[in-house]
Design a protein around this motif. Structure first.
Motif, PDB file in Angstrom:
ATOM      1  N   GLY A 105       0.781  -1.232   0.000  1.00  0.00           N
ATOM      2  CA  GLY A 105       0.000   0.000   0.000  1.00  0.00           C
ATOM      3  C   GLY A 105       0.812   1.281   0.000  1.00  0.00           C
ATOM      4  N   ALA A 106       2.118   1.166  -0.095  1.00  0.00           N
ATOM      5  CA  ALA A 106       2.965   2.364  -0.022  1.00  0.00           C
ATOM      6  C   ALA A 106       2.669   3.352  -1.148  1.00  0.00           C
ATOM      7  CB  ALA A 106       4.439   1.968  -0.054  1.00  0.00           C
ATOM      8  N   ILE A 115      -0.231   4.083  -2.452  1.00  0.00           N
ATOM      9  CA  ILE A 115      -1.554   4.711  -2.413  1.00  0.00           C
ATOM     10  C   ILE A 115      -1.497   6.213  -2.112  1.00  0.00           C
ATOM     11  CG2 ILE A 115      -3.887   4.591  -1.409  1.00  0.00           C
ATOM     12  CD1 ILE A 115      -3.378   1.900  -2.493  1.00  0.00           C
ATOM     13  N   PRO A 116      -0.811   6.605  -1.005  1.00  0.00           N
ATOM     14  CA  PRO A 116      -0.827   8.048  -0.710  1.00  0.00           C
ATOM     15  C   PRO A 116      -0.126   8.884  -1.774  1.00  0.00           C
ATOM     16  CG  PRO A 116       0.023   6.765   1.154  1.00  0.00           C
ATOM     17  CD  PRO A 116      -0.067   5.850  -0.001  1.00  0.00           C
TER      18      PRO A 116
END
Ligand SMILES: Cc1cc2nc3c(=O)[nH]c(=O)nc-3n(C[C@H](O)[C@H](O)[C@H](O)COP(=O)(O)OP(=O)(O)OC[C@H]3O[C@@H](n4cnc5c(N)ncnc54)[C@H](O)[C@@H]3O)c2cc1C
Ligand code: SF4
Ligand code: SF4
Ligand code: SF4
Lengths: 461, 70, 194
Positions: A431-432, A434-435
């Protein structure tokens, strides 16, 4: 050894090193550097004419720890597998200075290739077993009290093995390095570099108690009227038939002295060992013709870099880290990469073989399936929202993201633009990325913004 | 406001990485360690999944403290 | 996707139930939006526990599951399979940790019960937003590489090769054998090494 070379399913690559690994369990691409051998092993019959005639003869024989000499073109030892020679380029006058070329002339099969080069080969494999073993602790650098390696008759246990080996350079005769005489009294010191927080390693090297018992026995057995002294901290014989083995050594007359040797110094052509006998509680002095140090096992050179290349970790001492000390002793944190032998930590042959077979079973277990399920909780990309900025691409620690062309129907017919694309096999679902996406084009399946926000809201009710 | 005021129950939201902090919280349980029950843990696949938006959301909804750990 | 959540609260023998009032948690769960069925059970992970999950899916036409029990790191896979056996997609399920992160760390019954309720609410809220996920597969190349040709590497390579798979054995030196070839006789049997 021969069984390995002859097995139809085993392809042997010696003088080779792994330089790059990419991919994942079931699908690794491994790049190997095959070093130049300067001999065409398909043609070479191993007849030996070349090394008999090679004039560069005065090279230290590393395999025998310098007990003998060797030639530039050579086999590592007579029973080497494969049983073919290679040229040690640094010591060959043809390769360094352009002069000689005798081996090329004498070889009956024209197998010599002075123009041989290192080459890179790629192998596609599904699993990797690490078995890079160990090296021995460099005691010369730290043990000043044992002479920093200045006294020729203070040697390592591995040196002693070469001396006592029937196939070794002395034909199995125990002789001391300084004058080639048979020693009457040999002193052994255990735990050199092991269990020594200040100068060496904190751990126990596990094989030394037993091989030193073997060496002491061999001295008593091979040299008449000899003395074998063993200086020890503890005698650890936890293994099947190990205690009995140690008792046999004691019964042969080996003299065990409990204490750490504090100093070794020469007296005439002999060596004096000063220690305390902690059982008697008094200082003790022993004169010996030769001293043998049981040095610690340390990870083999380059092990840490190799672990990094493949992508798993090493422990505090640089040995390969198992995934769990009790429950997963042959796995690593990298799925599909397994451990065997002393590369995981010091061990003797029975334990090494047991672990190697365990690693093999893990591999066979993996290979018993034809395909592997992949975790579905990975990133998905909304192609309508993705602007193709590429911000996410460098963020992914697993190189799962890239930019790819997308064709779409626009106002003026079909057009293409770049958008992000995910490789589902590489994405680990961390998920790294996503932001990083400003247009909210990325979503992690199973952990979407909507789901996590719902959790936060529910808790904060 | 004083922390040792017993009548106050703060809302603490923890975002815990599945592989380390979440596992550590399990380990704390295994060893029967104790900590205040005001702590509520949300499991994330990795601390990489953390988005500042989620922290703001928690505060916005009245959380008294947010702990990111990974 | 219809909202028909089933909530299962596990006693874990007394591991959970001695601290958390599981009955109260289940009762609370049944009041949450979307929940159509909530119950407790002594051991959710046991065979009868899993059977309960399967049967309840059928009986109450459940579309989503929340299981409040031990850590998902323990039994997430178990319950995912149970969900699938009951005809649901395995990812239409959330696990709520009320043992390791609740009953084992908080001694106060009231506080622990309240926390369990909060966590169940969180799980229900999340699961209502879950989507079915498909497990993909990748092929496995049935060829192994062994790095290092000492006794460890040789043994591993031979075992794998004997099982019928291809092996590439990579050794840094010109010969295989490693340290063992330098040894004379070896303990404990004193047979020759090379
Ligand atoms: C003096 C002495 C006596 C001993 N006596 C006994 C005994 O009597 N009985 C007993 O059970 N045990 C004995 N042992 C222990 C025994 O040597 C080890 O248990 C055994 O050799 C471990 O095998 P291994 O394959 O793990 O490691 P190694 O034998 O070290 O083999 C590792 C191999 O990997 C290769 N390698 C390393 N790095 C790389 C790389 N990056 N790429 C490719 N290849 C690489 C090396 O060249 C080597 O061939 C003794 C040890 C010593 C020091
Ligand atoms: S002379 Fe030629 S065939 Fe014989 S060992 Fe040397 S390289 Fe091989
Ligand atoms: S997914 Fe987001 S961050 Fe990645 S390229 Fe597309 S818009 Fe940029
Ligand atoms: S979720 Fe993690 S592994 Fe997957 S693409 Fe994003 S950054 Fe890479």
């Amino acid at each position: 050894m021969v069984a390995v070379a002859q097995h139809p399913n085993i392809e042997l690559r010696t003088l080779a090193e792994v330089v790059k690994v990419s991919g994942y369990i079931g699908n690794f691409d491994v790049t190997i550097k095959q070093k130049a051998k300067y001999v065409d092993w398909d043609l070479c019959t191993g007849c030996g004419t070349c090394w008999e005639k090679c004039p560069s003869k005065k090279i230290r024989n590393e395999y025998d720890l310098g007990i003998g000499l060797r030639t530039a073109i050579h086999k590592v030892f007579p029973q080497a597998v494969p049983g073919k020679p290679y040229i040690d380029a640094a010591n060959c006058t043809k390769l360094t200075k352009g002069k000689c070329g005798i081996c090329e002339k004498v070889c009956p099969t024209q197998a010599i290739r002075f123009d041989d080069k290192d080459e890179l080969i790629t192998e596609e494999v599904g699993a990797i077993v690490m078995a890079t073993g160990y090296d021995l602790f460099h005691w010369e650098e730290t043990y000043g009290e044992y002479g920093y390696g200045k006294y020729p008759d203070v040697v390592s246990s591995l040196y002693f093995e070469r001396l006592v080996s029937a196939g070794g350079p002395t034909g199995g005769k125990i002789v001391r390095p300084s004058d080639g005489k048979e020693p009457r009294s040999v002193a052994f010191i255990k735990c050199v570099g092991s269990r020594d927080d200040t100068k060496g390693k904190s751990y126990c090297s596990r094989a030394c108690c037993m091989y030193t018992a073997k060496h002491a026995y061999q001295v008593k057995d091979k040299i008449a009227d000899s003395e074998a002294y063993v200086f020890y901290m503890d005698v650890r014989t936890a293994g099947k038939n190990y205690e009995e083995f140690y008792q046999r050594s004691l019964n042969s007359g080996a003299r065990y002295i409990r204490g750490r040797v504090s100093k070794i110094y020469p007296r005439g052509d002999r060596l004096v060992l000063k220690s305390e006998d902690t059982l008697l509680g008094m200082p003790i002095e022993v004169e010996a013709d030769m001293v043998v140090l049981a040095t610690a096992m340390v990870p083999s050179e380059g092990a840490a870099e190799l672990a990094k290349t493949i992508g798993f970790s090493t422990d505090k001492d640089g040995f390969f880290q198992e995934a769990h000390p009790k429950l997963q002793p042959v796995e690593t944190f990298s799925a599909g990469v397994y451990l065997a032998g002393a590369c995981q930590g010091p061990k003797d042959i029975p334990d090494t073989v047991a672990q190697a077979s365990a690693a093999a079973v893990k591999v066979c277990g993996l290979f018993s399936k034809t395909e592997l399920a992949t975790e579905p909780m990975i990133v998905e990309i909304d192609s309508d929202k993705c602007s193709g900025c590429g911000f996410c691409v460098p963020i992914c620690p697993y190189n799962a993201l890239s930019l790819a062309d997308l064709s779409y129907r626009g106002h003026h017919g079909t057009a293409t633009r770049e958008i992000a694309e995910v490789n589902p096999s590489l994405c680990q679902g961390c998920g790294a990325c996503i932001p990083a996406c400003r247009t909210l084009a990325l979503s992690l399946k199973g952990y979407s913004n909507e789901q996590l926000v719902a959790e936060v809201d529910a808790l904060c009710l | 406001m004083s922390i040792d005021n017993n009548s106050w129950n703060p809302k603490i939201i923890v975002f815990a990485c599945n592989w380390c902090t979440y596992a550590a919280a399990d380990l704390a349980g295994l060893n029967h360690l104790q900590y205040p029950a005001d702590v509520r843990i949300i499991r994330t696949p990795c601390s990489g999944r953390m988005d500042p938006m989620l922290v703001l959301r928690a505060f916005n909804r009245g959380a008294d403290g947010v702990l990111l750990s990974g | 996707m219809k909202k028909r959540v089933g909530v299962f609260v596990c006693d874990c023998g007394t591991n959970i139930a001695s601290v958390v009032d599981t009955g109260k948690v289940a009762e609370y769960a049944s009041t949450l939006p979307g929940v159509v069925y909530a119950t407790t059970y002594k051991y959710m992970c046991s065979d009868p526990g899993q059977e309960l999950v399967r049967n309840s899916i059928q009986e109450h036409q459940l579309e989503q599951l929340v299981i409040a029990s031990c850590s998902p790191r323990m039994h997430e896979k178990t319950f995912r399979k149970a969900a699938e056996a009951g005809g649901l997609n395995g990812y239409m399920f959330e696990m709520v940790n009320i043992r390791e992160q609740n009953s084992w760390v908080h001694p106060d019954r009231e506080e622990a019960t309240r926390k369990a309720q909060d966590l169940v609410r969180m799980g229900v809220s999340k699961v209502l937003r879950n989507k079915p996920l498909q497990v993909a597969t990748v092929p496995i190349r049935k060829k192994a590489m062994v790095i290092g040709g000492g006794i460890a590497g040789m043994q591993a390579a031979l075992d794998i090769a004997e099982a019928g798979h291809q092996v590439v054995l990579v050794e840094r030196e010109a010969t295989i054998g490693g340290k063992m070839t330098q040894l004379d006789k070896t303990f404990p049997t004193m047979d020759c090494a090379a």
